[in-house]
Scaffold this active site. Structure first.
Site, PDB file in Angstrom:
ATOM      1  N   GLN A 170       0.926  -1.176  -0.106  1.00 12.14           N
ATOM      2  CA  GLN A 170       0.068  -0.061   0.101  1.00 12.14           C
ATOM      3  C   GLN A 170       0.974   1.056   0.073  1.00 12.14           C
ATOM      4  O   GLN A 170       2.010   1.387   0.574  1.00 12.14           O
ATOM      5  CB  GLN A 170      -0.865  -0.087   1.146  1.00 12.14           C
ATOM      6  CG  GLN A 170      -0.487  -0.268   2.529  1.00 12.14           C
ATOM      7  CD  GLN A 170       0.247   0.517   3.260  1.00 12.14           C
ATOM      8  OE1 GLN A 170       0.409   1.667   2.979  1.00 12.14           O
ATOM      9  NE2 GLN A 170       1.178   0.374   4.416  1.00 12.14           N
ATOM     10  N   GLU A 192     -16.897  -3.716   5.453  1.00 13.01           N
ATOM     11  CA  GLU A 192     -16.457  -5.113   5.748  1.00 13.01           C
ATOM     12  C   GLU A 192     -14.963  -5.272   6.038  1.00 13.01           C
ATOM     13  O   GLU A 192     -14.535  -5.948   6.840  1.00 13.01           O
ATOM     14  CB  GLU A 192     -16.901  -5.703   4.493  1.00 13.01           C
ATOM     15  CG  GLU A 192     -16.981  -7.575   4.794  1.00 13.01           C
ATOM     16  CD  GLU A 192     -17.405  -7.989   3.379  1.00 13.01           C
ATOM     17  OE1 GLU A 192     -17.725  -7.485   2.588  1.00 13.01           O
ATOM     18  OE2 GLU A 192     -17.029  -9.322   3.239  1.00 13.01           O
ATOM     19  N   GLU A 209      -5.229   7.156  17.998  1.00 11.32           N
ATOM     20  CA  GLU A 209      -5.744   8.483  18.523  1.00 11.32           C
ATOM     21  C   GLU A 209      -6.800   8.888  17.438  1.00 11.32           C
ATOM     22  O   GLU A 209      -7.935   9.537  17.943  1.00 11.32           O
ATOM     23  CB  GLU A 209      -4.605   9.592  18.471  1.00 11.32           C
ATOM     24  CG  GLU A 209      -3.588   9.518  19.738  1.00 11.32           C
ATOM     25  CD  GLU A 209      -2.849   8.078  19.651  1.00 11.32           C
ATOM     26  OE1 GLU A 209      -2.495   7.670  18.616  1.00 11.32           O
ATOM     27  OE2 GLU A 209      -2.487   7.588  20.752  1.00 11.32           O
ATOM     28  N   SER A 221       4.056  -0.856   3.703  1.00  5.37           N
ATOM     29  CA  SER A 221       4.354  -2.217   4.200  1.00  5.37           C
ATOM     30  C   SER A 221       4.547  -3.316   3.076  1.00  5.37           C
ATOM     31  O   SER A 221       3.885  -2.936   1.997  1.00  5.37           O
ATOM     32  CB  SER A 221       3.071  -2.644   4.958  1.00  5.37           C
ATOM     33  OG  SER A 221       3.048  -1.851   6.006  1.00  5.37           O
TER      34      SER A 221
END
Lengths: 379, 316
Positions: free
Chosen positions: A125, A244, A361, A160
């Site tokens: 991503q 979902e 947060e 990642s």
């Protein structure tokens, strides 16, 4: 209200269990955040896919089993109970695929999904930028119109799996100077080996290259790799984030298996009284997360929107995962500091949980404002 | 697998909520705390008419039960409205009085109010209860009387010692089942207490202004409330899951989680209300003190956690 499965669901569970028993590697694979481990995990994805176990909830045309949400949950329980490897294809499967199902074209699905299911193409991503983290909508990497497609320029970070992955997806600013920052963003897929892409792996806390910086210099993306409408990227990315996907980011099966392993570890260490409450909390938390997910799945199957409720989920599992691993490391004593154990790998992985996929947060702000109805304030 | 309350169960919760809202429970609680029982008894009858106690009593003794899911739904509402009285003890007595034909039907109808001492000389509302039960090593006794009230942090919980001796009802009462019922009902009550505390505090921080803004717009305030919401919403499925399985480890997990969630919420509610929340006059105190008391009623956190670990090798 019931917690019973149908005979067909029980049969599905038995079939999954039998397959996993016969196929799960007896020796754990090397860490998927290493070149060697990445390759081994990719090969495991192919083995899963060969017998249609890699994406059970997808339509059969794309390599799945049309299994639906309940059977997906069952499969995940069996998968992690069997001690099966982590999923190197997770980013594509849980983030990009739902977006393609909701907003992609039939051609895009046919082109992208089968190779995602087999692990032939692993997706990374590309959301965050050096100056756009929690305030993601302030991102600057741009997409500029060119013949037959777009040219991407800018910098993405904390991507990642990008150190060893093949392709990536993310948001780019296709219209400059919009009144609001979340307008004018477009959702695009691109090749990490295309000309103009430089991937610089970043060592996470234990030094393993779990993520990377991406430098993009006029990287060409054909029109066919734009997902959904131009300028609607924010809405597209958020619609799957809230629904979902929130359920599927971390399956309860994973934590149930970890809690059972923790109980075994505790027993092997002689069942110290002082650690008993933490072990109990790990067992309870796994059950709570499982039942919370069953309830959410039941509502989803009833046709209800899940929406901001997924923020409850995210804070819960990310904090739970750390607490569970901390207990394990404490129980291990001196052994707990070595990095070559599954518990250590799991601990380092868990530490990132409260930071990615929307920091906790930000999630608490969402809970306070959208679930409790508190007034917006300065972040 | 459909892990959701059905329309009928949701309607039952809504009707109880509406009835209890109209009953002005804070003033009933204050009467009860002073030992004035009229309004509390009237409310008890309305709760019985709504069918709550009947859910705990088997059909052959004029009840509708046992229906643990509906009972759980009801106790969440009773907790939400801080209803006083030996509610948990009465539905637990229904388990213990399994074959006691003369005692069960009036329990279902709300005619009698039962209390129970187990593992301690004290029973809740021993002065108000009409059926006082004591579980001792030699069986279940009908206690002949009660001693003086010893004040609880929650003034609506009037604990009295029971007079030892009395008629032996059975030498082999179903203690395990009774404990399961008591823990589940306490957990449900605690969840309701926590939900009410969260609602009241959210309402307060929206209207309380400091530094020119509602304090609910400040992140430090929001995040504490978000954490309370998370704790309560993850206790809820444990509670209803336990009502479905009635497994001791599941019930213990629900008990400790719901009670800790309610207590965390109570601490947050007190902190965010500030000094006004620390007063006995503020109705918030009726829920705050109950959250503390329920944590240890019918199973301390340690006892519950130990049960989870000993029963937890089983795969969930």
């Amino acid at each position: 209200m019931d917690l019973t499965f149908t005979p067909e669901e029980d049969a599905f569970r038995a079939e999954a269990r039998a397959w996993l028993r016969a196929h799960v590697p007896s020796v754990p694979l090397p860490s998927l955040e290493t070149r060697e481990g990445f390759a081994a995990h990719r090969a495991w994805e192919a083995e899963l896919a060969a017998d249609r176990w890699s994406v059970v909830d997808w339509p059969s045309g794309y390599g799945g089993r049309d299994a639906g949400l309940i059977r997906w949950l069952i499969f995940e329980e069996e998968y992690y109970a069997a001690g099966a490897p982590g999923r190197v294809g997770q980013n594509g499967i849980s983030l990009l695929a739902p977006t393609l199902f909701d907003h992609g074209t039939r051609q895009q699905r046919a082109r992208v999904l089968p190779s995602m299911a087999s692990g032939e193409v692993i997706w990374a991503q590309a959301w965050s930028e050096p100056e756009a983290g929690s305030d993601l909508a302030s991102l600057k990497a741009k997409a500029v119109r060119t013949d037959g497609g777009w040219l991407l320029t800018g910098q993405k970070t904390w991507s990642s799996r990008a150190a060893f992955a093949d392709r990536a997806f993310g948001l780019f600013r296709s219209e400059p100077d919009t009144p609001k920052p979340h307008q004018g963003l477009t959702y695009l897929m691109f090749d990490l080996r295309a000309p103009g892409v430089t991937v610089r792996p970043i060592g996470r806390l234990d030094g393993k290259p779990a993520f990377a910086e991406l430098f993009l210099d006029e990287v060409f993306v054909p029109d066919e790799d734009v997902i959904g409408e131009l300028g609607q990227g924010w809405r597209i990315a958020m619609s799957t984030a809230g629904n979902e996907r929130g359920l599927k980011l971390r399956s309860p099966g994973r934590f149930l298996a970890s809690a059972c392993r923790l109980l075994t570890l505790w027993q092997a260490q002689g069942g110290p009284e002082t650690t008993k409450p933490s072990v109990a909390d790990a067992l309870i938390g796994a059950r709570a997360y499982q039942l919370f997910t069953y309830a959410a799945a039941s509502r989803f199957l009833d046709g209800q929107e899940l929406g901001p409720e997924s923020s409850l989920n995210k804070v819960f599992w990310s904090e739970y995962d750390i607490a569970l691993h901390e207990t394990a490391l404490d129980l291990l004593g001196e052994e707990g500091e070595f990095t070559d154990t599954d518990w250590s790998e799991g601990y380092v992985f868990a530490l990132a949980g409260p930071i990615y996929a929307g920091t906790n947060e930000i999630q608490r702000d969402i809970i306070a404002e959208r679930l409790l109805g508190l007034p917006k304030g300065r972040r | 697998m459909r892990f959701l309350l059905d329309a009928e169960q949701r309607a039952f919760a809504a009707s109880l909520d509406a009835m209890l809202t109209s009953a002005d429970t804070p003033s009933v609680v204050r009467d009860w705390s002073r030992g004035e029982r009229g309004s509390g008894r009237a409310l008890w009858s309305r709760i019985a008419q709504a069918g709550v106690f009947a859910l705990a009593v088997p059909e052959e003794y004029d009840g509708l039960g046992p229906r643990p899911v509906e009972l759980t739904v009801a106790f969440v509402e009773l907790g939400r409205h801080a209803v006083p009285g030996p509610l948990v003890e009465t539905v637990t007595a229904a388990v213990l009085l399994d074959k006691a034909e003369r005692l069960l039907p009036p329990l279902a109808s709300g005619e009698t109010m039962a209390t129970l001492a187990y593992g301690s000389p004290y029973a809740l509302d021993g002065d108000a209860a009409t059926t006082r039960l004591a579980l001792t090593p030699d069986g279940l006794h009908l206690a002949p009387g009660h001693g003086p009230v010893r004040p609880s942090l929650d003034p609506a919980r009037r604990l009295t010692p029971l007079t030892p001796g009395g008629e032996l009802l059975t030498p082999t009462p179903p203690v395990g089942h009774a404990l399961a019922r008591a823990r589940l009902a306490t957990a449900a009550q605690a969840l309701g207490v926590g939900l009410a505390l969260l609602d009241k505090t959210v309402a307060y921080v929206k209207q309380r202004t400091q530094f020119g803004a509602p304090i609910g717009s400040f992140q430090a305030v929001k995040h504490r409330l978000a954490d309370a919401k998370i704790a309560l919403e993850f206790a809820r499925p444990l509670l209803f899951g336990a009502a479905l399985t009635m497994e001791p480890a599941d019930i213990a997990a629900a008990k400790v989680t719901a009670c800790e969630a309610a207590y965390t919420t109570a601490r947050t509610a007190l902190q965010l209300h500030g000094a006004i929340g620390y007063t006995a006059e503020c109705d918030l105190s009726l829920w705050l003190t109950k959250a503390r008391a329920l944590r240890t009623a019918w199973g301390t956190p340690d006892e519950c956690r130990a049960l989870v670990v000993s029963g937890g090798g089983r795969r969930w």
